[in-house]
Design an enzyme around this catalytic site. Structure first.
Site, mmCIF file in Angstrom:
data_model
loop_
_atom_site.group_PDB
_atom_site.id
_atom_site.type_symbol
_atom_site.label_atom_id
_atom_site.label_comp_id
_atom_site.label_asym_id
_atom_site.label_seq_id
_atom_site.Cartn_x
_atom_site.Cartn_y
_atom_site.Cartn_z
ATOM 1 C CG HIS A 55 -1.749 1.191 1.428
ATOM 2 N ND1 HIS A 55 -2.600 1.657 0.450
ATOM 3 C CD2 HIS A 55 -1.871 2.055 2.483
ATOM 4 C CE1 HIS A 55 -3.227 2.746 0.905
ATOM 5 N NE2 HIS A 55 -2.792 3.007 2.125
ATOM 6 C CG ASP A 72 -3.315 5.640 4.632
ATOM 7 O OD1 ASP A 72 -3.590 5.250 3.482
ATOM 8 O OD2 ASP A 72 -3.459 4.926 5.639
ATOM 9 C CB CYS A 122 -2.943 3.391 -2.535
ATOM 10 S SG CYS A 122 -2.034 1.909 -3.013
#
Length: 205
Positions: A55, A72, A122
């Site tokens: 991620h 994030d 992401c």
């Protein structure tokens, strides 16, 4: 495969022609921001290169404001990051702090999701934040036309269909922003959209 690679992210960010120093794309061994006088940013993976990564998260450092930003796309807490990815960022934050005259800085982190859990984008969301920091370093998290391309959703709502539709629209708006502003994205649009598509990540990932 799903998601963006280290090479793709480096080229995507390279096409932005940033005014601050982009340190690069790292795995979880990112050393931190070691120059206390220079604005800088990085995209960091929660996994290792050996495992292929998991991620992407963006970090940026503003030496004038003495702030380190952690973006994030899911807005996970420290506990959730550990439970999901077995990763902590204490070490590099400590190294960053040790470089400050009084060994202090403020950590500012995202607390809402802008990405749907079903998406593998992401890396692209992290790159969008890097662009936001470059142009609006005093308010990169919100209140500027780059990061406001996307809308935050509370964690308690991110799995609800009516809010997932907001997150899906975020991704479409992000794609549109990159199409307008990034030559690498335009040249590789089909590939990048295919590898980061909505519903490309298994449920409950």
């Amino acid at each position: 495969m799903s998601g963006t690679t280290e090479s793709q992210l480096n080229q995507l960010v390279g096409a932005m022609h940033l005014r601050h120093r982009f340190l690069g794309v790292f795995d979880k061994t990112f050393p931190g921001f070691l120059d206390p006088n220079r604005p800088a940013s990085a995209i960091v993976n929660t996994g290792s290169r050996a495992t292929g990564g998991m991620h992407w998260i963006a970090f940026a450092f503003d030496p004038i404001a003495r702030k380190c930003y952690m973006f994030d796309p899911f807005g996970w807490s420290d506990r959730e990051l550990w439970n999901l990815y077995k990763v902590k960022y204490d070490a590099f934050l400590r190294r960053t702090g040790l470089r400050q005259p009084d060994k202090c800085f403020e950590l500012v982190r995202s607390v809402e999701a802008v990405q749907c859990p079903c998406s593998a984008a992401c890396g692209l969301f992290s790159a969008l934040f890097i662009a936001s920091f470059d142009r609006y370093h005093t308010r990169p998290m919100d209140g500027n036309p780059i990061i406001d391309t996307v809308v935050g959703v509370k964690h308690s709502d991110m799995y609800k269909p009516e809010f997932q539709s907001i997150l899906h629209r975020n991704q479409e708006r992000m794609y549109f922003w990159f199409m307008k502003n990034n030559s690498f994205f335009r040249a590789h649009e089909s590939e990048l959209k295919r590898e980061t598509a909505i519903n490309s990540v298994p449920e409950n990932h």
